[in-house]
Scaffold this motif. Structure first.
Motif, PDB file in Angstrom:
ATOM      1  N   GLN A  59     -28.040  72.979 -51.294  1.00 43.22           N
ATOM      2  CA  GLN A  59     -28.732  71.879 -50.604  1.00 43.22           C
ATOM      3  C   GLN A  59     -27.874  71.316 -49.473  1.00 43.22           C
ATOM      4  O   GLN A  59     -28.373  71.070 -48.367  1.00 43.22           O
ATOM      5  CB  GLN A  59     -29.063  70.770 -51.605  1.00 43.22           C
ATOM      6  N   GLU A  96     -28.743  71.240 -45.569  1.00 39.72           N
ATOM      7  CA  GLU A  96     -28.780  69.959 -44.861  1.00 39.72           C
ATOM      8  C   GLU A  96     -27.807  69.949 -43.689  1.00 39.72           C
ATOM      9  O   GLU A  96     -28.114  69.416 -42.625  1.00 39.72           O
ATOM     10  CB  GLU A  96     -28.469  68.821 -45.832  1.00 39.72           C
ATOM     11  N   ALA A 115     -29.049  64.103 -47.808  1.00 36.74           N
ATOM     12  CA  ALA A 115     -29.227  64.915 -49.023  1.00 36.74           C
ATOM     13  C   ALA A 115     -29.445  64.057 -50.268  1.00 36.74           C
ATOM     14  O   ALA A 115     -29.660  64.584 -51.348  1.00 36.74           O
ATOM     15  CB  ALA A 115     -28.010  65.817 -49.218  1.00 36.74           C
TER      16      ALA A 115
END
Length: 155
Positions: A22, A26, A150
């Motif tokens: 993630q 991001e 995030a």
């Protein structure tokens, strides 16, 4: 995008692999990097990162994270691509032991520290450094914003 994750230690929570992925996504989105790319992340112990730090940086001590960018982002550069045609951005190596220790020292979760170290290294892979105060300020601001986007802000 391909994120290759190599866990070389015991007890690393499986769910943190998703967190690292993630943060990679991001970071790329934040920087507007839209090319298909490959990033390698290794989770190691202090002994291994110490050896790597000594071999590649002539620093005879363990550290929390190492980044090995494959691009310089110079105008004439022809990026190295993998077998899928993705640009190889580089390698991130994180010491699980250092990350746990720093999480305790800074009073936040291990998840947050792993996310921070991943964001920090991603910025190195994307051409940033912190050799002077101005660069450091810029890099730390970007890290902060990436982590906030995030959903992993500093508490």
């Amino acid at each position: 995008m391909t994120v290759l994750i190599d866990i070389r230690t015991e007890g690393f929570p499986k769910e943190l692999e998703c967190v690292m992925t993630q943060i990679v996504q991001e970071s790329l989105r934040y920087e507007g990097f839209t090319e298909k790319c490959e990033i390698s992340i290794s989770i190691v112990d202090d002994a291994e990162i110490h050896q790597i730090n000594k071999q590649f940086r002539n620093m005879d001590r363990p550290t929390d994270v190492l980044s090995f960018p494959q691009l310089t982002f110079s105008e004439d550069e022809q990026p190295q691509c993998n077998e899928n045609g993705e640009i190889v951005l580089g390698d991130i190596i994180i010491s699980q032991e250092r990350a746990k220790q720093q999480a305790r020292e800074y009073g936040h979760s291990f998840k947050r520290e792993i996310a921070f170290l991943t964001a920090h290294s991603m910025l190195h892979l994307l051409g940033y450094d912190h050799m002077d105060q101005e660069e450091e300020r810029e890099m730390f601001q970007k890290q902060k914003e990436i982590l906030e986007l995030a959903g992993i802000p500093r508490m």
